[in-house]
Structures are given as structure tokens and as C-alpha cells.
Motif scaffolding. Sequence first.
Motif, PDB file in Angstrom:
ATOM      1  N   ASP A 169       0.925  -1.109   0.068  1.00  0.00           N
ATOM      2  CA  ASP A 169      -0.058  -0.012  -0.128  1.00  0.00           C
ATOM      3  C   ASP A 169       0.940   1.183   0.143  1.00  0.00           C
ATOM      4  N   PRO A 195      -7.097   2.917   4.740  1.00  0.00           N
ATOM      5  CA  PRO A 195      -7.989   2.205   3.414  1.00  0.00           C
ATOM      6  C   PRO A 195      -7.400   1.869   2.103  1.00  0.00           C
ATOM      7  N   ALA A 196      -6.502   2.355   1.911  1.00  0.00           N
ATOM      8  CA  ALA A 196      -5.927   1.811   0.486  1.00  0.00           C
ATOM      9  C   ALA A 196      -7.090   2.227  -0.635  1.00  0.00           C
ATOM     10  N   GLU A 197      -7.341   3.091  -0.571  1.00  0.00           N
ATOM     11  CA  GLU A 197      -8.411   3.738  -1.630  1.00  0.00           C
ATOM     12  C   GLU A 197      -7.928   3.608  -3.177  1.00  0.00           C
ATOM     13  N   GLY A 198      -6.644   4.001  -3.030  1.00  0.00           N
ATOM     14  CA  GLY A 198      -6.176   4.161  -4.694  1.00  0.00           C
ATOM     15  C   GLY A 198      -6.192   2.719  -5.174  1.00  0.00           C
ATOM     16  N   ARG A 246      -8.044   0.204  -4.172  1.00  0.00           N
ATOM     17  CA  ARG A 246      -9.321  -0.507  -4.144  1.00  0.00           C
ATOM     18  C   ARG A 246      -9.948   0.183  -5.529  1.00  0.00           C
ATOM     19  N   THR A 247      -9.872   1.460  -5.654  1.00  0.00           N
ATOM     20  CA  THR A 247     -10.596   2.157  -6.800  1.00  0.00           C
ATOM     21  C   THR A 247      -9.961   1.511  -8.057  1.00  0.00           C
ATOM     22  N   CYS A 290      -8.835  -1.432  -8.451  1.00  0.00           N
ATOM     23  CA  CYS A 290      -9.176  -3.085  -8.485  1.00  0.00           C
ATOM     24  C   CYS A 290     -10.676  -2.736  -9.098  1.00  0.00           C
ATOM     25  N   GLU A 328      -6.289  -8.361   2.824  1.00  0.00           N
ATOM     26  CA  GLU A 328      -5.534  -7.203   3.189  1.00  0.00           C
ATOM     27  C   GLU A 328      -4.748  -7.291   4.573  1.00  0.00           C
TER      28      GLU A 328
END
Lengths: 123, 278
Positions: B188, B220-223, B225-226, B228, B238
Motif C-alpha cells: 500500500d 483504507p488503501a483507496e487508490g 481499491r478504486t 481494482c 488485506e
Amino acid sequence: MKIVVTAQGQDLDAMVDPRFGRCQYFLFIDTDSLSCEAQANPGREAGGGAGIQAAQSVVDRGVEAVVTGFMGPNASRVLQASGVKVYGNAAGTVRGALEKLREGKLTLLSGPSVREHFGLQNP
Amino acid sequence: MIIAVAGVKGGAGKTLVATSLAITMGNCRFLDCDVEEPNGHIYLRATRRKRERVAITVPKAKDWLRADLLPAARFCPYHALAVANGSLLVFKELCTGCGGCFMVAPPHSLAAEEHVVGAVWTGDGRGGIEVVTGELVVGSGRAVRVIRAVKGKAKGDRHAVIDCPPGITRPVFEAVRESDRCLLVTEDSPFGLEDLRAGLDGLRLTGARLGVVINRARGPAEGIRTLCAERGVPVLLELPFSREIAEASAGGRPCVDVSPRWADAFSALRERIGADAR
Ligand code: SF4
């Protein structure tokens, strides 16, 4: 004497290309008449084995000596086995290098002067 | 089922994921294709039973024949051959063993010689895991050959977990090929996103069903997740940034041994993949 000089251009006023296997041109020169013929280096774009391919093409032309900047181990092995003399540390113009060769100021190499992939890493 | 575990770059944590997944599955086959630095056997505490050599066939001239080998030398696509003073020079490190020169050279003018490029070890690890380890001879550059030999040990009797070489390189595709699943492990970090995108787009071509594992998550590791979600690839596991896990890894201890929490997480991963016990 028939020799070959690695060069960045196609005539005697071109700069010496310090790399052997990945040089731009080979200038085949008759040191007596100073006649000069340029040939694009077939090994230049090779993925691997550039030095070997370049050395083979030089050997096939029957030259007595190679004048260049640096020489890697594979090309060196082919040229040594063929009995071609290798003069290293040449720099400046091809014409200047010929002058130095005549004066005996170039280094006669008895083996490689750099490691493999030198030409790839120093474009 | 064959599950390949790749990492977007070195140090992403793919061996950690691959070994803990193998332990969770149990009785599977662990195929270590990280042939430059295979270390899965340490985490799986494998003993070594059998060693087989991996070799390629390189040409050798029968000089006394004085055959004209220049056409063969010119043919070699890898520039592994030269003819000097009438003798053939063979640069073994460049030869891929493609066999072409044998066809181009005059009949019987070349002898075949074995050139060892690696080895495959077979051994037994904890939990009934058969551990197959590929080792590349340093500098031989024939990783793909060794990986193929390791994968040749996969059979239908057990599930297989493949530990790929690091990053997304040519040998990784060889390691992932013909796998049912491919887990891509990513850290991450904002810098890893481009690599992850490239990795997903590249590995998609293997036909394996992709899944992502986020390692050392700090938030939250948004980048990730988006990305993916955009690519339609599920995030299957995770793992947080944890000192405990890092220390265990450095000490050769698999993540699942650290706490029941991670053992449960890997059980959940196994279920999501659908690799039930065999
Ligand atoms: S086997 Fe293939 S790579 Fe090896 S020397 Fe012959 S042609 Fe070249």
C-alpha cells in the motif's frame, strides 16, 4: 594495412565511437591509401551478443587490426581467436586515432578492457 | 487448482502470502519459481529429498571435420556462435538451446553438449506440503527453463501454489501460465499504483483469474481499491502494516504462525479462492 575503426560517423573526420559491440559504424580503412569504407554495425541493435556479432562481421572482412575505445570479453575472445590485433583507448577523431596508431600511442589490448554490457550501459 | 502468487515488485510480500496460503491449504504442492532467490522452503521447513539438474543442449564443434560453420553462426538468433580462424566459438551463456544451429550446420558437424543452467529440488515441508524448488545457476540467464522444469512437477493429485519471481517480468508469465488463479501482492504505497495497474493489465493476458492482496496496508488503501474496482479484480486479502509480521518474516516464520488472527485471514482467503482441502 587493412584495419577497422569504430566510429560515430561515416568518414575520417567522424569521432571514434568508444564502444565496440554497440558502435554506430565500422570504418574499414587502408592505412596506406587512407581509403575508407563505412558499414553500419550489424550488432548495434542486437538484444544480446552484440559484441560477438560485431566481431564476426569484422573478422569476416579480413582486417588485421581493430581500433576502438573499449572492448568487452565476448568480442575480445572472437578477435583474439582470429588473430586480429585490438588497439584500445582511442578517442577524438578517426583521423587523429590513425595518427596515434602510426606513432604507436594506442594501447595494444591482450584481453577485454571492460565487462560485458558496457556498451549497453553507456549509450 | 493451481494458484500463482506474484508481486508487483521485489519485497511486496509474495513469498509471505504464498507460504502462508500453502500452509493453510495443507497437503498441497509448493512450486518455488523464484529461481534466483528461492526461499519458500525456509518458511515451510522443507527437507530436501531429490535433486535433478536442468540443462540445455548447446552445440560443440567437431573441429577435425573442418565443416563450414559460418552459416550456422550467422543463423544463431542469440549470437551465441562465432567462427574464428576456422574454429567455432560457442558462448554458452548466450545459447538458449533452441537447436537451430544443428539444423543449419552441415549434417553431423556439431556435437551436442549439456550445459547445466539450474536444478530442481523436491522435498517435504510441514503439513504434508511437497516443496519443489527451482534454483538458477547465477548468470546463466535461463530462468524460464528452470521455471518450466519446476512446473513440470505439478500433477492433478494436489493443489499447487506457485511462488513467482519478483516483479512483472518475462519469467513471471512463464510461472503464471496455465494457472487457474493468480494473486497479485502489492504494497500500500502511492508509488506502487502504476506498477499494480501494469501488473494487472499484463497478467490478465495469462487467462488466470486475478485477485489482489494488499500488504502493509496503512489505511483504507483507496487508490488500490478504486483501481481494482475499475479493473473488475477483487481484493481478496488485506494485511496491515505490522511489526509482528515483519519480524516473523525476517526470522523465517510464516505469517499464519504469528497469531490466530492471520491464520483465520488465510483460511478466509482459501475459501474465497475456492481451493478446498483435498
Ligand atoms: S542452439 Fe540455438 S541459441 Fe544455441 S547456439 Fe544453436 S542456434 Fe544459437
